[in-house]
Design an enzyme around this catalytic site. Structure first.
Site, short mmCIF file in Angstrom:
data_model
loop_
_atom_site.label_atom_id
_atom_site.label_comp_id
_atom_site.label_asym_id
_atom_site.label_seq_id
_atom_site.Cartn_x
_atom_site.Cartn_y
_atom_site.Cartn_z
N CYS B 114 0.89 -1.17 0.00
CA CYS B 114 0.00 0.00 0.00
C CYS B 114 0.92 1.21 0.00
O CYS B 114 1.45 1.58 1.04
CB CYS B 114 -0.92 0.02 1.22
SG CYS B 114 -1.97 1.49 1.26
N SER B 118 -1.37 2.06 4.43
CA SER B 118 -1.19 0.78 5.13
C SER B 118 -2.36 -0.18 4.90
O SER B 118 -2.57 -1.06 5.72
CB SER B 118 -1.08 1.05 6.63
OG SER B 118 -2.21 1.79 7.07
#
Lengths: 109, 212
Positions: B114, B118
């Site tokens: 990502c 996250s």
């Protein structure tokens, strides 16, 4: 929005460094920051994209110099203030109160 | 004040010195304000921490992978509609609204990142490790995936295509690693025991079991 959070393809951050033991949380405050963020999300006033966007408002230099849950805390404060749940001066007053208490405890021990 | 005290308040001030003492105060200030205003329930906070610290983790994902290895019908459903097939095993919830499962094969190796933050499939892997959320992995996984994989000890032959998937808040990924050779006689439960978290992010492969 393009900013310090938009890290894909950037150079200069060094090797990936997995931890040996990998605790889920590294400090008690991280547990609390995680939990109040999720619980505040249940208020239903914002979605995950809005949470991330709020974290991305952190100034770029600060974003890169701080840890993950510090980003969460920054974003949460911002959303709670924006939605009118908490006033900035209430936060500062409560921080000051807790700081006085801590100083008092330190003086006693 | 809420009087909501935390049992560990005293040990970390010492270990962190001043680095986190201010942020720690801010978190406590915010929590106590939220509790005082009745916006969050302190017992719910403890339950959330307990759930994500001790209950939800990569063992869930390992069971999904092992089921897919032994049950072709399940594997088909998993690759067609990941979230629904994962929910068949009872794993649902936050940050798992839509999960796409990516199958590794002898010629294709999938890696998940990502870059913006996250995003991660919480119901099957739990909360992400620090390295997944940190700048080196987020920046390099998309520009030098083979180099990153090498740091995890994963050497891929040149003929293997590497596909990097950048997660979003709405769409998260789980890698279905290759079943290693030498596991033909193993039970589903034994197979689940072989599956590592890193193999489901795609930074490593599932190793063949050690020969006794």
């Amino acid at each position: 929005m393009n900013g310090a959070h938009d890290l894909g393809g950037m150079h200069g951050f060094g090797p990936v460094e997995p931890e040996r033991d990998e605790p889920v949380f590294h400090h008690e405050w991280e547990r609390r920051a995680f939990a109040i963020t999720l619980a505040s999300g249940f208020l239903g006033q914002w979605n995950i994209d809005m949470s991330r966007s709020a974290r991305e408002q952190m100034p770029a230099a600060e974003y890169l110099a701080t840890t993950y849950y510090e980003h969460w805390l920054f974003g949460l404060e911002r959303l709670l203030v924006e939605k009118g749940f908490v006033k900035p001066e209430e936060i500062e007053a409560r921080v000051a109160e807790l700081r006085r208490q801590r100083a008092g405890r330190a003086a006693e021990s | 004040m809420s009087g909501h005290d935390h049992p560990h308040d005293h040990d970390h001030d010492h270990e962190d010195g001043s680095r986190f003492s201010e942020v720690e105060l801010r978190v406590r200030a915010l929590e106590s304000l939220l509790v005082d205003k009745g916006l969050v329930d302190p017992t719910a906070l403890d339950a959330l921490i307990d759930t994500y610290e001790t209950k939800i983790g990569p063992r869930n994902g390992a069971r999904v992978v092992a089921r897919a290895w032994v049950d072709p019908g399940y594997k088909r459903r998993l690759l067609e509609k990941g979230g629904a097939a994962i929910a068949e095993l009872g794993y649902e919830g936050r940050q798992g609204e839509d999960i796409v499962v990516l199958e590794n094969t002898p010629t294709v190796h999938n890696v998940v990142v990502c870059t913006l933050c996250s995003c991660y499939p919480w119901p099957v892997l739990g909360l992400p490790p620090v390295w997944y959320k940190a700048a080196p992995y987020r920046s390099r996984a998309v520009i030098d995936p083979r180099g990153v994989l090498r740091e995890f000890g994963t050497e891929l032959p040149d003929g293997v295509e590497v596909r990097v998937w950048d997660s979003t808040a709405e769409l998260r990924y789980l890698v279905l690693p290759e079943r290693p050779a030498g596991t033909e006689g193993m039970s589903e439960e034994e197979l689940a025991g072989l599956v590592t978290r890193d193999s489901m992010i795609g930074v490593s492969r599932v190793a063949a079991p050690a020969v006794p």
